[in-house]
Design an enzyme around this catalytic site. Sequence first.
Site, PDB file in Angstrom:
ATOM      1  CG  HIS A   1     -21.492  18.340  16.918  1.00 50.02           C
ATOM      2  ND1 HIS A   1     -22.013  19.552  15.522  1.00 50.02           N
ATOM      3  CD2 HIS A   1     -21.068  17.080  16.297  1.00 50.02           C
ATOM      4  CE1 HIS A   1     -21.526  18.686  14.930  1.00 50.02           C
ATOM      5  NE2 HIS A   1     -20.820  17.273  15.202  1.00 50.02           N
TER       6      HIS A   1
ATOM      7  CG  ASP B   1     -21.301  23.100  11.027  1.00 46.97           C
ATOM      8  OD1 ASP B   1     -20.025  23.294  10.438  1.00 46.97           O
ATOM      9  OD2 ASP B   1     -22.007  23.235  10.234  1.00 46.97           O
TER      10      ASP B   1
END
Length: 205
Positions: A180, A184
């Site tokens: 992450h 995103d």
Amino acid sequence: DAMRRSWSRPLATIGSSVRLDALLRDRQSRDPKPGPALYAVRALALALAENPSAAAKLIGGRVVNSDSIDIGVAVEAEDGIMVPIIRAADKASLAELATKYAELVELARKRRVSPDMQAGGIASVSNFGTFGVEWGTPIPLPDQTLLLGLGAGKKTPWWDEEKNQFVPVTEAQITLSFDHRSLDGGGGGRLLKRVTELLEEPGQL
């Protein structure tokens, strides 16, 4: 140890469903016949080539784009899983991928895959559907950003707007696990959507 090191990152997993009927028909027309995992490799490679910002990894504190779309394929060996890399997968046809994959599987089963052959990839594909598993959250390798998982296909009812009725289709669950810090949720979602589109329209592969 690799999984422990990989789990030290903030990993996320998203999922969707994909209809495989067109892929299975396309497969019958090809010689050699690529397995679903190779369609997934090709689709992921093309989707990453279209969106280079998704083909990046975090090195230190910098996000570095990859020079080549190198995709790993999980292969079950006698005492575990090996993930040999198919280099420049976006530039290889499905037939070329099938030939290369067969070579890598043979080497893996003989434990002759060198560390160099498993290093440097940006992503991997895991076809856990071969074990009858429908959904999972596979963990990307420590030096990779993404892992695409493909579940088992099964017949399911799907609403056909043109026919105004449910029709049977072969559907599988597909997941994308990612670091992450490099990608995103929006970027991951768009990437998975594009992979799904390509798998449902295999003529583009």
